[in-house]
Design a protein around this motif. Structure first.
Motif, PDB file in Angstrom:
ATOM      1  N   LEU A 165       0.818  -1.219   0.000  1.00  0.00           N
ATOM      2  CA  LEU A 165       0.000   0.000   0.000  1.00  0.00           C
ATOM      3  C   LEU A 165       0.849   1.265   0.000  1.00  0.00           C
ATOM      4  O   LEU A 165       0.350   2.362   0.242  1.00  0.00           O
ATOM      5  CB  LEU A 165      -0.957  -0.014   1.201  1.00  0.00           C
ATOM      6  N   VAL A 166       2.139   1.130  -0.260  1.00  0.00           N
ATOM      7  CA  VAL A 166       3.022   2.298  -0.398  1.00  0.00           C
ATOM      8  C   VAL A 166       3.089   2.668  -1.877  1.00  0.00           C
ATOM      9  O   VAL A 166       3.386   1.815  -2.726  1.00  0.00           O
ATOM     10  CB  VAL A 166       4.441   1.990   0.127  1.00  0.00           C
ATOM     11  N   THR A 167       2.838   3.916  -2.220  1.00  0.00           N
ATOM     12  CA  THR A 167       2.839   4.294  -3.633  1.00  0.00           C
ATOM     13  C   THR A 167       4.265   4.246  -4.199  1.00  0.00           C
ATOM     14  O   THR A 167       5.240   4.496  -3.483  1.00  0.00           O
ATOM     15  CB  THR A 167       2.295   5.710  -3.858  1.00  0.00           C
ATOM     16  N   GLU A 200       5.568   6.471  -5.937  1.00  0.00           N
ATOM     17  CA  GLU A 200       6.119   7.819  -5.748  1.00  0.00           C
ATOM     18  C   GLU A 200       6.880   7.924  -4.427  1.00  0.00           C
ATOM     19  O   GLU A 200       7.985   8.494  -4.369  1.00  0.00           O
ATOM     20  CB  GLU A 200       4.978   8.848  -5.769  1.00  0.00           C
ATOM     21  N   ASP A 205      -1.644   8.974   5.400  1.00  0.00           N
ATOM     22  CA  ASP A 205      -1.450  10.124   4.516  1.00  0.00           C
ATOM     23  C   ASP A 205      -0.871  11.258   5.355  1.00  0.00           C
ATOM     24  O   ASP A 205      -1.392  11.555   6.438  1.00  0.00           O
ATOM     25  CB  ASP A 205      -2.798  10.551   3.922  1.00  0.00           C
ATOM     26  N   GLY A 264      -1.111  14.349   5.144  1.00  0.00           N
ATOM     27  CA  GLY A 264      -1.982  15.508   5.279  1.00  0.00           C
ATOM     28  C   GLY A 264      -3.179  15.282   6.181  1.00  0.00           C
ATOM     29  O   GLY A 264      -3.984  16.193   6.368  1.00  0.00           O
ATOM     30  N   VAL A 265      -3.339  14.081   6.731  1.00  0.00           N
ATOM     31  CA  VAL A 265      -4.490  13.750   7.576  1.00  0.00           C
ATOM     32  C   VAL A 265      -3.981  13.442   8.986  1.00  0.00           C
ATOM     33  O   VAL A 265      -3.469  12.343   9.245  1.00  0.00           O
ATOM     34  CB  VAL A 265      -5.274  12.550   7.008  1.00  0.00           C
ATOM     35  N   VAL A 284       4.467  17.313  -0.812  1.00  0.00           N
ATOM     36  CA  VAL A 284       3.707  16.364   0.004  1.00  0.00           C
ATOM     37  C   VAL A 284       3.338  15.185  -0.892  1.00  0.00           C
ATOM     38  O   VAL A 284       2.775  15.372  -1.972  1.00  0.00           O
ATOM     39  CB  VAL A 284       2.438  17.020   0.592  1.00  0.00           C
ATOM     40  N   LEU A 285       3.694  13.978  -0.455  1.00  0.00           N
ATOM     41  CA  LEU A 285       3.423  12.767  -1.235  1.00  0.00           C
ATOM     42  C   LEU A 285       2.312  11.986  -0.535  1.00  0.00           C
ATOM     43  O   LEU A 285       2.524  11.418   0.534  1.00  0.00           O
ATOM     44  CB  LEU A 285       4.692  11.918  -1.350  1.00  0.00           C
ATOM     45  N   PRO A 286       1.121  11.961  -1.131  1.00  0.00           N
ATOM     46  CA  PRO A 286      -0.023  11.365  -0.421  1.00  0.00           C
ATOM     47  C   PRO A 286       0.144   9.864  -0.219  1.00  0.00           C
ATOM     48  O   PRO A 286       0.920   9.210  -0.902  1.00  0.00           O
ATOM     49  CB  PRO A 286      -1.202  11.677  -1.342  1.00  0.00           C
ATOM     50  N   GLY A 287      -0.618   9.357   0.741  1.00  0.00           N
ATOM     51  CA  GLY A 287      -0.615   7.930   1.041  1.00  0.00           C
ATOM     52  C   GLY A 287      -2.017   7.450   1.365  1.00  0.00           C
ATOM     53  O   GLY A 287      -2.962   8.245   1.410  1.00  0.00           O
ATOM     54  N   ILE A 288      -2.150   6.141   1.578  1.00  0.00           N
ATOM     55  CA  ILE A 288      -3.457   5.575   1.943  1.00  0.00           C
ATOM     56  C   ILE A 288      -3.684   5.847   3.424  1.00  0.00           C
ATOM     57  O   ILE A 288      -3.007   5.297   4.283  1.00  0.00           O
ATOM     58  CB  ILE A 288      -3.489   4.054   1.679  1.00  0.00           C
ATOM     59  N   LEU A 342      -9.473   5.113   5.118  1.00  0.00           N
ATOM     60  CA  LEU A 342      -9.831   4.518   3.829  1.00  0.00           C
ATOM     61  C   LEU A 342      -9.361   3.071   3.743  1.00  0.00           C
ATOM     62  O   LEU A 342     -10.014   2.239   3.111  1.00  0.00           O
ATOM     63  CB  LEU A 342      -9.306   5.373   2.677  1.00  0.00           C
TER      64      LEU A 342
END
Lengths: 250, 250
Positions: free
Chosen positions: A17-19, A21, A82, A84-85, A110-114, A118
């Motif tokens: 689940l790691v992008t 990116e 993530d 940002g959360v 900023v590199l988003p994540g799961i 979610l």
């Protein structure tokens, strides 16, 4: 070689689940900064320095990372989920705003994540499939009265809800009060999902009606999802499916 | 070989934001089902059948996918973003609930993805770094009065907000009304982020104060983020940073 700062989300735990990116940013980093258990998820290698620090030191950690980036290092600040959360991105920008003016000119991405809610929702079905909100139940950084006000308004709005940081040893009582507020307003059958450490070996998922929800079903590694008034349970062999329909009637 | 169904999130557009879990599911699939532009993101290969269908056919698409999985196929239903956020997961479970009982025993997995609001937030800074809500502004599946009620309560709760599907050619007026509601309650300076097609070649990000926000700044490929009362703007050379602090005062 010019420095920079990436604030990266490692997702809920499983490397699947790691992008890509984020994986690429870690492969190019000279320095990784973060809370001890998150830095522990990054494989050591030559040329990479790992800087692990304790919880509740977010602003110091952010300033340390910014200082290294300003000195030309390629720094990755890691968060679970993530960034940002309810994680490190806001802390880094608070440090930027309070810091020396030249920090504003740094290359910061900023590199988003799961994010945890979610990942949890995916395991349960689709409980957040209609309008929803995310509330951090910790009152470390805001007064409990504000948490409770938001909870009451979210119930009135009939949002599905995700609760981060529902309960810690230092604050055992807040989540119990949140459950009381929910029980007063939502009816006994409202589905509650306790999702602990999703995608890790310690994963545990429990779905109960609100009337059976107990504070001790949550800890710091749990995200709690509460359905809206329309959330459905599909019974079947094995774990039930919890989902919120796309439509809401007149 | 036994069949099954994965409902997978392709993220906002860039392949670097597709999780390895989703990539692996696509590599093992016999059939991929989804809305035309999302299926177009899956590379054709021998042994894989692509089933692309039009928008607004979600329930038919879900039933088709479930029927193939029941017949032993390995089916992946693709959504952009995260399948559990205003996407295909709820539609599939609606079809399961309405369908034949044996569909409940299928191996159905939801594979999370990077949802549009978190990709957009990452580009802007960390506008969703404190409590927030996500509202689908389309009134295709719910009455507009409910959208507006939720919007007013979200403002009262002082959530940061993410709006999905803010505006389409068929419904140009809803988003204009949403902006009116926001302007009445939030003050002129409240930051609004218009994030279009993040991580694709068509990406465009615009940050404006609420007083300058116009309906035509959004279309169906835009997610709109509105800050809380505490959301900050850090001015700098280039795009400003928008972030919501972790703390809220007494």
């Amino acid at each position: 070689m010019s420095g920079g700062l990436a604030i990266a989300g490692l997702g809920p735990g499983d490397d699947a689940l790691v992008t890509p990116e984020v994986t690429a940013a870690l492969a190019e980093a000279t320095d990784v900064v973060g809370y001890i258990p998150y830095v522990a998820r990054v494989a050591p290698r030559e040329g990479l320095t790992l800087h692990a620090s304790d919880n509740r030191e977010e602003l110091d950690r952010a300033a340390h990372a910014l200082g290294m980036a300003a000195a030309g290092r390629r720094v990755v600040v890691v968060s679970s989920g993530d960034p940002g959360v309810f994680a490190m991105a806001s802390a880094v920008f608070e440090a930027v705003e309070a810091g020396p003016p030249h920090w504003r000119d740094l290359d910061i991405r900023v590199l988003p994540g799961i994010t945890a809610m979610l990942a949890a929702a995916a395991r349960a079905g689709a409980p957040l499939g209609h309008d929803f909100c995310a509330i951090n139940l910790s009152d470390n950084l805001k007064p409990w009265a504000l948490v409770e006000k938001r909870l009451r308004l979210a119930i009135e709005a009939d949002f599905a809800m995700a609760f981060y940081n529902p309960r810690s040893k230092a604050r055992p009582e807040g989540f119990a009060r949140a459950l009381d507020v929910l029980r007063d307003a939502c009816g006994d059958a409202r589905p509650v999902v306790f999702a602990r450490a999703v995608s890790t070996p310690e994963e545990a998922l429990r779905v109960v009606p609100l009337t059976e929800a107990r504070p001790e079903m949550a800890d710091m590694r749990t995200v709690v999802l509460v359905g809206s008034s329309l959330t459905q349970i599909i019974a079947r062999n094995g774990a039930p499916i919890v989902y919120t329909p796309r439509s809401a009637p007149e």
